[in-house]
Design a protein around this motif. Structure first.
Motif, PDB file in Angstrom:
ATOM      1  N   LEU A  66       4.460  13.063 -13.844  1.00  0.00           N
ATOM      2  CA  LEU A  66       4.677  13.424 -15.255  1.00  0.00           C
ATOM      3  C   LEU A  66       4.411  12.251 -16.197  1.00  0.00           C
ATOM      4  CD1 LEU A  66       7.950  15.558 -14.993  1.00  0.00           C
ATOM      5  CD2 LEU A  66       5.618  16.390 -15.366  1.00  0.00           C
ATOM      6  N   HIS A  67       4.510  11.033 -15.667  1.00  0.00           N
ATOM      7  CA  HIS A  67       4.307   9.833 -16.478  1.00  0.00           C
ATOM      8  C   HIS A  67       2.957   9.173 -16.193  1.00  0.00           C
ATOM      9  CE1 HIS A  67       8.514   9.922 -17.803  1.00  0.00           C
ATOM     10  NE2 HIS A  67       8.809  10.277 -16.564  1.00  0.00           N
TER      11      HIS A  67
ATOM     12  N   VAL B 175       6.598   4.187  -5.399  1.00  0.00           N
ATOM     13  CA  VAL B 175       5.737   5.241  -5.946  1.00  0.00           C
ATOM     14  C   VAL B 175       5.331   4.929  -7.386  1.00  0.00           C
ATOM     15  CG1 VAL B 175       5.623   7.675  -6.622  1.00  0.00           C
ATOM     16  CG2 VAL B 175       6.610   7.047  -4.416  1.00  0.00           C
ATOM     17  N   VAL B 176       6.288   4.536  -8.203  1.00  0.00           N
ATOM     18  CA  VAL B 176       5.999   4.282  -9.622  1.00  0.00           C
ATOM     19  C   VAL B 176       5.166   3.020  -9.801  1.00  0.00           C
ATOM     20  CG1 VAL B 176       7.049   3.766 -11.858  1.00  0.00           C
ATOM     21  CG2 VAL B 176       8.055   5.521 -10.385  1.00  0.00           C
TER      22      VAL B 176
ATOM     23  N   ALA C 186       1.327   5.285  -8.451  1.00  0.00           N
ATOM     24  CA  ALA C 186       0.849   5.687  -9.780  1.00  0.00           C
ATOM     25  C   ALA C 186      -0.121   4.631 -10.308  1.00  0.00           C
ATOM     26  CB  ALA C 186       2.029   5.854 -10.733  1.00  0.00           C
ATOM     27  N   TRP C 187      -1.116   5.082 -11.033  1.00  0.00           N
ATOM     28  CA  TRP C 187      -2.166   4.185 -11.544  1.00  0.00           C
ATOM     29  C   TRP C 187      -1.787   3.662 -12.928  1.00  0.00           C
ATOM     30  CZ3 TRP C 187      -6.853   2.017 -10.154  1.00  0.00           C
ATOM     31  CH2 TRP C 187      -7.639   1.524 -11.190  1.00  0.00           C
ATOM     32  N   ALA C 188      -1.823   2.340 -13.078  1.00  0.00           N
ATOM     33  CA  ALA C 188      -1.604   1.712 -14.385  1.00  0.00           C
ATOM     34  C   ALA C 188      -2.542   0.512 -14.445  1.00  0.00           C
ATOM     35  CB  ALA C 188      -0.155   1.275 -14.559  1.00  0.00           C
TER      36      ALA C 188
ATOM     37  N   ILE D 173      10.133  12.652  -6.124  1.00  0.00           N
ATOM     38  CA  ILE D 173       9.758  11.360  -6.696  1.00  0.00           C
ATOM     39  C   ILE D 173       8.306  11.385  -7.139  1.00  0.00           C
ATOM     40  CG2 ILE D 173       9.441   8.907  -6.188  1.00  0.00           C
ATOM     41  CD1 ILE D 173      11.830   9.148  -4.253  1.00  0.00           C
ATOM     42  N   PHE D 174       7.425  11.928  -6.294  1.00  0.00           N
ATOM     43  CA  PHE D 174       6.003  12.044  -6.654  1.00  0.00           C
ATOM     44  C   PHE D 174       5.828  12.876  -7.914  1.00  0.00           C
ATOM     45  CE2 PHE D 174       4.545  11.024  -2.161  1.00  0.00           C
ATOM     46  CZ  PHE D 174       3.798   9.928  -2.534  1.00  0.00           C
TER      47      PHE D 174
END
Length: 398
Positions: A29-30, A381-382, A386-388, A23-24
């Motif tokens: 990748l995104h 996780v997403v 993950a940074w957004a 999952i990580f």
């Protein structure tokens, strides 16, 4: 099922961590532009972000002797918010092996999580048979925030120490639990609720012993269950040691910086306002549900959780584990500022994983819960790891 129990537990936990690693890697990748590294990082860079950088900073620079402040005198984010056992172990491993701190911290976190799975299984076996205990480990290992157990955060070490302390309490090895509780209280802020649990448990066992011996009513009722005077004294010692341990880190911060409120000032920097018990829950309730339902929301939440603890499946956890869950949730309600990190802070409620297993013996039910946990782990996780960047800057913390 013919394998030894420890092989089965290891297989379940390792499989869960491999799922989390996938999952990580898929989320990485995104990953776009972020404050730490170029877009589309590899796995090792991707898990070494957020608070992992603070623990690395503690290894490199230690804790400040003066609290950093801005031009207006407001305390700024600093290392005192991060408890010392995890980074000290990382520093020791780096010094002994020459590994860089991020690798040392990652290894410690992964090994601690692996060891915790065996202790959690042993804890669950005190309350149920092997199959249900193994399912409990599976639920614990795949919980939506369980990916945190393999990143350089202190959660896995804290769960190992907490589960060990609870196991010793179940076995009535109260004096042996004291050094474990001291380390636990210096790894994550779980000392206060553990002290509350120990104190309430002592009063309950004292009352139970008095019911069985003082009144001499139904003397056979507590056979093999009531505590001896020696055990009561040991539990009292654990209660006192737990209370002292809960205050150790704030006291160390005070002694080092000269500011009696150094720890609480640092912790409240991240929430943006002073510590006021209970109030953040009502503020968040109003924000989410409006001025009327929002004020009722914390009471509804507390009532639902209390009913859950009284339900038949959770009742099978026994007095100690249910009491721990009640005290820890009470601690969160009193002191926590609810936000996205709240999901991660629910991990010490891991005994409820066994309660979830005991809801039904159906493999379809248990498999569905396991599947849902993994899907929610992807969401966590997403969405949070993950940074957004948000429109106003920054991002929600995991």
């Amino acid at each position: 099922m013919r394998w030894p129990w420890w092989v089965q537990v290891a297989a379940v936990y390792v499989a869960a961590r491999m799922v989390s690693a996938c999952i990580f890697m898929a989320a990485a990748l995104h990953q776009g532009v972020n404050p730490w590294f170029p877009a589309k990082p590899d796995y090792w860079h991707f898990i070494n972000i957020w608070d992992a950088r603070w623990y690395g900073d503690v290894i490199d620079n230690g804790y400040p002797t003066e609290l950093p402040v801005d031009s207006a005198g407001n305390v700024q984010e600093n290392a005192w918010a991060f408890y010392p056992v995890f980074p000290l172990l990382g520093r020791a491993l780096s010094a002994a092996t020459g590994l860089v701190p991020p690798v040392s911290l990652t290894l410690i976190a992964m090994l601690a999580g692996f060891a915790a799975s065996f202790v959690v299984y042993s804890l669950f076996r005190h309350r149920t048979e092997h199959g249900a205990a193994l399912w409990g480990v599976a639920f614990f290992a795949t919980f939506p925030v369980s990916a945190i157990l393999q990143v350089p955060y202190a959660e896995s070490l804290n769960i190992l120490l907490l589960a060990s302390a609870l196991l010793l309490v179940l076995r009535r090895h109260y004096l042996l639990a004291i050094p474990v509780v001291v380390l636990m209280a210096l790894s994550r802020p779980t000392g206060v609720p553990f002290a509350a649990m120990a104190g309430i448990l002592f009063l309950y066992r004292l009352w139970e012993a008095w019911q069985g011996t003082g009144r001499r009513a139904d003397p056979g009722r507590h056979h093999g269950k009531t505590h001896s005077p020696r055990e009561l004294w040991a539990l009292a010692a654990l209660t006192a040691a737990s209370g002292i341990s809960a205050l150790l880190w704030p006291a160390i911060a005070w002694a080092t910086t000269g500011d009696i409120a150094a720890y609480t000032k640092t912790e409240t920097v991240w929430r943006g306002h002073d510590l006021v018990p209970f109030k953040p829950w009502f503020d968040t309730g109003v924000l989410l549900f409006g001025p009327v339902l929002g004020l009722a929301a914390p009471f509804v939440f507390a009532a639902v959780f209390a009913l859950f603890l009284l339900s038949r499946p959770v009742a099978q956890l026994g007095t100690e584990l249910r009491l721990w869950c009640a005290c820890y949730m009470g601690y969160l309600i009193v002191f926590l500022h609810p936000q996205t990190s709240t999901f991660r802070m629910l991990l010490p409620l891991f005994p409820l994983a066994l309660g979830a297993v005991l809801v039904s013996r159906s493999k379809a039910y248990r498999g569905a819960v396991l599947t849902m946990f993994i899907l929610l782990q992807i969401v966590w996780v997403v969405w949070l790891w993950a940074w957004a960047e948000l429109p106003g800057g920054g991002d929600y913390p995991p």
